[in-house]
Design an enzyme around this catalytic site. Structure first.
Site, PDB file in Angstrom:
ATOM      1  N   ASP A  67      58.608  53.123  69.081  1.00  0.00           N
ATOM      2  CA  ASP A  67      58.050  52.284  68.020  1.00  0.00           C
ATOM      3  C   ASP A  67      56.626  51.907  68.405  1.00  0.00           C
ATOM      4  O   ASP A  67      56.362  51.657  69.582  1.00  0.00           O
ATOM      5  CB  ASP A  67      58.921  51.016  67.932  1.00  0.00           C
ATOM      6  CG  ASP A  67      58.758  50.262  66.634  1.00  0.00           C
ATOM      7  OD1 ASP A  67      58.739  50.897  65.580  1.00  0.00           O
ATOM      8  OD2 ASP A  67      58.670  49.027  66.680  1.00  0.00           O
ATOM      9  N   TYR A  69      53.297  49.653  69.091  1.00  0.00           N
ATOM     10  CA  TYR A  69      53.093  48.261  69.488  1.00  0.00           C
ATOM     11  C   TYR A  69      52.850  47.429  68.221  1.00  0.00           C
ATOM     12  O   TYR A  69      52.156  47.855  67.302  1.00  0.00           O
ATOM     13  CB  TYR A  69      51.882  48.139  70.410  1.00  0.00           C
ATOM     14  CG  TYR A  69      52.021  48.857  71.738  1.00  0.00           C
ATOM     15  CD1 TYR A  69      53.008  48.481  72.654  1.00  0.00           C
ATOM     16  CD2 TYR A  69      51.161  49.890  72.088  1.00  0.00           C
ATOM     17  CE1 TYR A  69      53.132  49.130  73.879  1.00  0.00           C
ATOM     18  CE2 TYR A  69      51.272  50.536  73.321  1.00  0.00           C
ATOM     19  CZ  TYR A  69      52.257  50.154  74.209  1.00  0.00           C
ATOM     20  OH  TYR A  69      52.375  50.787  75.415  1.00  0.00           O
ATOM     21  N   PHE A  80      52.695  54.775  73.777  1.00  0.00           N
ATOM     22  CA  PHE A  80      52.391  54.068  75.024  1.00  0.00           C
ATOM     23  C   PHE A  80      50.911  53.721  75.202  1.00  0.00           C
ATOM     24  O   PHE A  80      50.567  52.947  76.087  1.00  0.00           O
ATOM     25  CB  PHE A  80      52.886  54.854  76.259  1.00  0.00           C
ATOM     26  CG  PHE A  80      54.374  54.981  76.325  1.00  0.00           C
ATOM     27  CD1 PHE A  80      55.170  53.911  76.725  1.00  0.00           C
ATOM     28  CD2 PHE A  80      55.007  56.168  75.965  1.00  0.00           C
ATOM     29  CE1 PHE A  80      56.559  54.016  76.766  1.00  0.00           C
ATOM     30  CE2 PHE A  80      56.391  56.291  76.007  1.00  0.00           C
ATOM     31  CZ  PHE A  80      57.164  55.207  76.412  1.00  0.00           C
ATOM     32  N   HIS A 189      63.755  54.204  80.902  1.00  0.00           N
ATOM     33  CA  HIS A 189      62.525  53.794  80.216  1.00  0.00           C
ATOM     34  C   HIS A 189      61.604  53.074  81.200  1.00  0.00           C
ATOM     35  O   HIS A 189      62.078  52.375  82.107  1.00  0.00           O
ATOM     36  CB  HIS A 189      62.866  52.855  79.054  1.00  0.00           C
ATOM     37  CG  HIS A 189      61.755  52.699  78.065  1.00  0.00           C
ATOM     38  ND1 HIS A 189      60.706  51.833  78.267  1.00  0.00           N
ATOM     39  CD2 HIS A 189      61.524  53.319  76.882  1.00  0.00           C
ATOM     40  CE1 HIS A 189      59.877  51.915  77.239  1.00  0.00           C
ATOM     41  NE2 HIS A 189      60.345  52.811  76.386  1.00  0.00           N
TER      42      HIS A 189
END
Length: 223
Positions: A67, A69, A80, A189
């Site tokens: 998803d 930010y 990322f 993760h």
């Protein structure tokens, strides 16, 4: 046809997706939310930035995020990554720490991952938009149909791509990938919530070893 501004190789490959009812509904939903005053990240011109910087035929590595930010000024269309002027989020800091430990290099801390994308790293989020301050707010509006098609497209049209699947959500996409043609690396993760389980995965050195064995240029992970 839905008018989508996207790099030509991707536009040709994904043309069938743009014609499907779910995609038209997705676009209509985004327009309606904006018209109602919702702030949506990333900004419109950056929604497909991952594709703009990494054409289909140049894709060597895929790093799958979930998803965008949801904080102001963070999302930039690359999983990322955040712009140079924004502090690196915790997951990205952990990615940098793993690169340093894995490759024995020193990272500058620059959180903008565009240099990776330009070398053939597709920084793909499974969901490409989000409402400000509301994580996963666009998780159910059709983006996963589109990005699943992207993963299948890479699997079918490319050879020897390294997929980095971090966390349970990313790992759930493994069945979309032909593991006879491609290389699937799985790990926890990089989020601090994983309590350090990401560390030691050595995915960056593994990816370069694979690329080298495939006769492809390695990725310079240093920033």
């Amino acid at each position: 046809m839905v008018n989508v501004k996207i790099e030509e190789s991707w536009k040709e490959a994904l043309a069938p997706e743009f014609e499907k009812p779910y995609f038209a509904q997705l676009v209509s939903r985004l327009h309606a939310e904006k018209a109602a005053g919702a702030l949506i990240f990333p900004p419109g011109p950056q929604i497909f930035k991952a594709f703009e910087l990494c054409p289909l035929d140049k894709t060597k590595v895929v790093i799958l995020g979930q998803d965008p930010y949801h904080g102001y000024g963070q999302a930039m269309g690359l999983s990322f990554s955040v712009p140079d002027t924004v502090p690196a989020p915790p997951s990205l800091k952990n990615i940098f720490k793993e690169i340093e430990d894995d490759l024995g290099v020193k990272m500058s801390g620059n959180p903008n991952l565009e240099p990776w994308a330009k070398q053939g790293v597709l920084l793909l989020n499974a969901v490409l938009t989000v409402r400000a301050g509301e994580p996963t707010s666009h998780a159910g509006i059709g983006w996963q149909n589109f990005t699943d098609a992207v993963i299948r497209c890479i699997s079918e049209r490319c050879d020897g791509v390294v997929f980095m699947l971090w966390g349970n959500y990313a790992r759930s996409k493994a069945p979309l990938i032909d593991s006879q043609k491609h290389f699937v690396l799985q790990a926890a993760h990089p989020s601090p919530l994983a309590r350090g389980a990401f560390f030691g995965c050595r995915h960056f050195s593994q990816a370069n070893a694979i690329l080298r064995s495939e006769g492809k240029a390695v990725i310079d992970w240093r920033l």
